[in-house]
Scaffold this active site. Structure first.
Site, PDB file in Angstrom:
ATOM      1  N   ASP A  17       0.882  -1.168   0.000  1.00 56.24           N
ATOM      2  CA  ASP A  17       0.000   0.000   0.000  1.00 56.24           C
ATOM      3  C   ASP A  17       0.925   1.225   0.000  1.00 56.24           C
ATOM      4  O   ASP A  17       2.109   1.119   0.330  1.00 56.24           O
ATOM      5  CB  ASP A  17      -0.867  -0.038   1.269  1.00 56.24           C
ATOM      6  CG  ASP A  17      -1.578   1.274   1.509  1.00 56.24           C
ATOM      7  OD1 ASP A  17      -2.202   1.789   0.564  1.00 56.24           O
ATOM      8  OD2 ASP A  17      -1.501   1.794   2.648  1.00 56.24           O
ATOM      9  N   ASP A  19      -0.256   5.084   0.805  1.00 59.78           N
ATOM     10  CA  ASP A  19      -0.559   6.108   1.816  1.00 59.78           C
ATOM     11  C   ASP A  19      -0.570   5.509   3.215  1.00 59.78           C
ATOM     12  O   ASP A  19      -1.345   4.583   3.503  1.00 59.78           O
ATOM     13  CB  ASP A  19      -1.908   6.759   1.509  1.00 59.78           C
ATOM     14  CG  ASP A  19      -1.847   7.550   0.215  1.00 59.78           C
ATOM     15  OD1 ASP A  19      -0.974   8.427   0.120  1.00 59.78           O
ATOM     16  OD2 ASP A  19      -2.652   7.283  -0.692  1.00 59.78           O
ATOM     17  N   GLU A  26      -0.623  10.932   4.483  1.00 58.32           N
ATOM     18  CA  GLU A  26      -1.850  11.639   4.890  1.00 58.32           C
ATOM     19  C   GLU A  26      -1.490  12.763   5.857  1.00 58.32           C
ATOM     20  O   GLU A  26      -1.977  13.880   5.706  1.00 58.32           O
ATOM     21  CB  GLU A  26      -2.846  10.667   5.555  1.00 58.32           C
ATOM     22  CG  GLU A  26      -3.189   9.429   4.743  1.00 58.32           C
ATOM     23  CD  GLU A  26      -4.066   9.710   3.529  1.00 58.32           C
ATOM     24  OE1 GLU A  26      -4.297  10.882   3.195  1.00 58.32           O
ATOM     25  OE2 GLU A  26      -4.504   8.727   2.897  1.00 58.32           O
ATOM     26  N   GLY A  61      -9.334  10.750  -2.715  1.00 59.54           N
ATOM     27  CA  GLY A  61      -9.395  12.164  -2.364  1.00 59.54           C
ATOM     28  C   GLY A  61     -10.642  12.865  -2.894  1.00 59.54           C
ATOM     29  O   GLY A  61     -11.267  13.667  -2.195  1.00 59.54           O
ATOM     30  N   GLU A  63     -13.516  11.475  -3.739  1.00 58.89           N
ATOM     31  CA  GLU A  63     -14.669  10.903  -3.028  1.00 58.89           C
ATOM     32  C   GLU A  63     -14.782  11.516  -1.630  1.00 58.89           C
ATOM     33  O   GLU A  63     -15.868  11.794  -1.126  1.00 58.89           O
ATOM     34  CB  GLU A  63     -14.517   9.377  -2.914  1.00 58.89           C
ATOM     35  CG  GLU A  63     -14.616   8.606  -4.224  1.00 58.89           C
ATOM     36  CD  GLU A  63     -13.341   8.574  -5.055  1.00 58.89           C
ATOM     37  OE1 GLU A  63     -12.375   9.309  -4.732  1.00 58.89           O
ATOM     38  OE2 GLU A  63     -13.309   7.835  -6.050  1.00 58.89           O
ATOM     39  N   ARG A  64     -13.619  11.739  -0.994  1.00 56.09           N
ATOM     40  CA  ARG A  64     -13.576  12.337   0.347  1.00 56.09           C
ATOM     41  C   ARG A  64     -14.132  13.753   0.299  1.00 56.09           C
ATOM     42  O   ARG A  64     -14.890  14.168   1.169  1.00 56.09           O
ATOM     43  CB  ARG A  64     -12.113  12.325   0.811  1.00 56.09           C
ATOM     44  CG  ARG A  64     -11.886  12.622   2.258  1.00 56.09           C
ATOM     45  CD  ARG A  64     -10.445  12.276   2.631  1.00 56.09           C
ATOM     46  NE  ARG A  64     -10.193  10.867   2.424  1.00 56.09           N
ATOM     47  CZ  ARG A  64      -9.056  10.350   1.955  1.00 56.09           C
ATOM     48  NH1 ARG A  64      -8.035  11.135   1.677  1.00 56.09           N
ATOM     49  NH2 ARG A  64      -8.934   9.057   1.789  1.00 56.09           N
ATOM     50  N   ARG A  91      -7.525  18.403  -8.162  1.00 57.48           N
ATOM     51  CA  ARG A  91      -6.396  18.714  -9.061  1.00 57.48           C
ATOM     52  C   ARG A  91      -5.396  19.634  -8.343  1.00 57.48           C
ATOM     53  O   ARG A  91      -4.184  19.396  -8.357  1.00 57.48           O
ATOM     54  CB  ARG A  91      -6.942  19.395 -10.318  1.00 57.48           C
ATOM     55  CG  ARG A  91      -5.951  19.566 -11.449  1.00 57.48           C
ATOM     56  CD  ARG A  91      -6.556  20.393 -12.576  1.00 57.48           C
ATOM     57  NE  ARG A  91      -6.839  21.777 -12.179  1.00 57.48           N
ATOM     58  CZ  ARG A  91      -5.923  22.717 -12.047  1.00 57.48           C
ATOM     59  NH1 ARG A  91      -4.651  22.459 -12.270  1.00 57.48           N
ATOM     60  NH2 ARG A  91      -6.260  23.946 -11.666  1.00 57.48           N
ATOM     61  N   LYS A  93      -5.091  20.024  -5.091  1.00 60.94           N
ATOM     62  CA  LYS A  93      -4.507  19.265  -3.961  1.00 60.94           C
ATOM     63  C   LYS A  93      -3.341  18.415  -4.445  1.00 60.94           C
ATOM     64  O   LYS A  93      -2.270  18.399  -3.820  1.00 60.94           O
ATOM     65  CB  LYS A  93      -5.587  18.408  -3.301  1.00 60.94           C
ATOM     66  CG  LYS A  93      -5.157  17.674  -2.054  1.00 60.94           C
ATOM     67  CD  LYS A  93      -4.442  16.357  -2.298  1.00 60.94           C
ATOM     68  CE  LYS A  93      -5.358  15.251  -2.719  1.00 60.94           C
ATOM     69  NZ  LYS A  93      -4.610  13.967  -2.914  1.00 60.94           N
ATOM     70  N   THR A 131      -5.090   3.207  -3.617  1.00 58.77           N
ATOM     71  CA  THR A 131      -6.220   3.973  -4.143  1.00 58.77           C
ATOM     72  C   THR A 131      -5.810   5.395  -4.507  1.00 58.77           C
ATOM     73  O   THR A 131      -6.632   6.167  -4.992  1.00 58.77           O
ATOM     74  CB  THR A 131      -7.362   4.076  -3.115  1.00 58.77           C
ATOM     75  OG1 THR A 131      -6.880   4.758  -1.973  1.00 58.77           O
ATOM     76  CG2 THR A 131      -7.889   2.729  -2.706  1.00 58.77           C
ATOM     77  N   THR A 132      -4.582   5.759  -4.253  1.00 58.73           N
ATOM     78  CA  THR A 132      -4.187   7.136  -4.548  1.00 58.73           C
ATOM     79  C   THR A 132      -3.945   7.323  -6.049  1.00 58.73           C
ATOM     80  O   THR A 132      -3.789   6.353  -6.795  1.00 58.73           O
ATOM     81  CB  THR A 132      -2.952   7.544  -3.720  1.00 58.73           C
ATOM     82  OG1 THR A 132      -2.894   8.967  -3.650  1.00 58.73           O
ATOM     83  CG2 THR A 132      -1.669   7.028  -4.318  1.00 58.73           C
TER      84      THR A 132
HETATM   85  C1  XBP Z   1      -5.370   6.204   0.516  1.00 58.71           C
HETATM   86  C2  XBP Z   1      -6.424   7.158   0.127  1.00 58.71           C
HETATM   87  C3  XBP Z   1      -6.121   8.249  -0.796  1.00 58.71           C
HETATM   88  C4  XBP Z   1      -5.318   9.438  -0.353  1.00 58.71           C
HETATM   89  C5  XBP Z   1      -5.295  10.516  -1.402  1.00 58.71           C
HETATM   90  O1  XBP Z   1      -5.883   4.915   0.794  1.00 58.71           O
HETATM   91  O2  XBP Z   1      -7.552   7.023   0.515  1.00 58.71           O
HETATM   92  O3  XBP Z   1      -7.350   8.766  -1.136  1.00 58.71           O
HETATM   93  O4  XBP Z   1      -5.884   9.986   0.826  1.00 58.71           O
HETATM   94  O5  XBP Z   1      -5.228  10.072  -2.697  1.00 58.71           O
HETATM   95  P1  XBP Z   1      -4.912   3.643   0.731  1.00 58.71           P
HETATM   96  P2  XBP Z   1      -5.992  10.801  -3.918  1.00 58.71           P
HETATM   97  O6  XBP Z   1      -3.697   3.934   1.555  1.00 58.71           O
HETATM   98  O7  XBP Z   1      -5.739   2.542   1.337  1.00 58.71           O
HETATM   99  O8  XBP Z   1      -4.577   3.349  -0.706  1.00 58.71           O
HETATM  100  O9  XBP Z   1      -6.324  12.179  -3.495  1.00 58.71           O
HETATM  101  O10 XBP Z   1      -5.019  10.763  -5.058  1.00 58.71           O
HETATM  102  O11 XBP Z   1      -7.227   9.996  -4.194  1.00 58.71           O
HETATM  103 MG    MG Z   2      -2.900   3.204   3.405  1.00 54.37          MG
END
Ligand code: XBP
Ligand code: MG
Length: 279
Positions: A17, A19, A26, A61, A63-64, A91, A93, A131-132
């Site tokens: 993974d 992040d 994060e 990000g 979706e958040r 974009r 961010k 997922t990033t």
């Molecule tokens: C990580 C995430 C990501 C990051 C930001 O989850 O949820 O959304 O916060 O990435 P994981 P983006 O560690 O389980 O992969 O803004 O590029 O989506």
């Molecule tokens: Mg993670």
């Protein structure tokens, strides 16, 4: 010459993974970059650490951002306008995130590089399951491992590559497909409950390296859990045999031993690690 058949559960690949696992992205990158994006667009919104930890339950990000907007009276009323605002904020961010990463504000967590080197030496393949966004992975690993970073990974599956993000197993299934390996010959390293759930749903055994944002999170069905790859002290379960130096890093031999727990038991532990030897 045909390759010798691998033992059914031999560890052939480590699935990383990004992040929270490779780096405290994060804490040191994304949250700060989201706030800079809000500021850039003249929005009074700010995510403090406590709110951000809550919001991490929503992976991705963009979706958040949409999830947060759904609870704000000052967010655009129309769904289309919200989507456009989320896209623009995301974009921005990612641009701020890349700047921070290039400036060296986000470092790989201790123990990560050593474990990667052992994988290369011992022929254990590596992949990224995240997922990033791909730009974020590239920025981080280029800054930390150099421009040839991608040559160390046989598969890099990112947020854009799947229809559904973690905890859906799609990212792990895609990685397994690209590696051409069965799930039980791989091991995921994760830091979040959603990430661990995604790996498990794909049948991939998981170890958890706790990160800043998920320091107290509850995990289910993971092979081992500990405070970071930099030291083996504090990890559970403790395996039988000499205790070893608690300040020595988690190495491939220890990961292989945890991985073998699955073979030995034929199932994944479900918060029942107390049945294994404890110190
Ligand atoms: C990580 C995430 C990501 C990051 C930001 O989850 O949820 O959304 O916060 O990435 P994981 P983006 O560690 O389980 O992969 O803004 O590029 O989506
Ligand atoms: Mg993670």
């Amino acid at each position: 010459m045909p390759m010798p058949a691998a033992e059914p559960g031999a560890l052939r690949a480590l699935l990383w993974d990004v992040d929270g696992t490779l780096a405290e992205t994060e804490r040191d990158g994304h949250r700060i970059a989201f706030n800079l994006a809000f500021e850039r667009l003249g929005l009074g919104w700010r995510w403090d650490e406590a709110r951000y930890v809550e919001l991490l339950a929503v992976t991705g990000g963009r979706e958040r951002l949409l999830h947060d907007m759904a609870g704000r009276s000052d967010a655009p009323a129309l769904a289309g306008e919200r989507l456009a605002l989320a896209a623009e904020l995301h974009r921005l961010k990612n641009g701020f995130y890349a700047e921070r990463v290039r400036a060296g504000a986000v470092a790989l967590r201790p123990g990560v590089v050593g474990l990667m080197a052992q994988c290369a030496d011992q022929g254990v393949r590596m992949a990224i399951a995240t997922t990033t966004s791909r730009t974020n992975v590239e920025a981080l690993l280029r800054a930390q491992l150099g421009s040839r970073w991608a040559s160390g990974f046989d598969a890099v599956v990112c947020g854009e590559d799947t229809a559904r993000k973690k905890p859906d197993p799609e990212v792990y299934l895609a990685v397994l497909d690209r590696l051409g390996l069965p799930a039980l010959q791989t091991l995921a390293i994760e830091d979040s409950p959603g990430g661990a759930a995604a790996a498990r749903a794909a049948g991939v055994p998981v170890v958890v390296t706790r990160s800043h944002c998920f320091a107290d999170a509850i995990f289910d069905e993971v092979l081992a859990i500990g405070p970071g790859l930099h030291r083996r002290g504090g990890w559970r379960p403790v395996l039988p045999g000499p205790a070893g130096d608690p300040d020595a890093p988690v190495d491939l031999a220890l990961l292989r031993a945890w991985h073998a727990l699955h073979d030995a038991r034929g199932f994944f532990p479900s918060n029942d690690t107390e049945t294994l030897p404890w110190p």
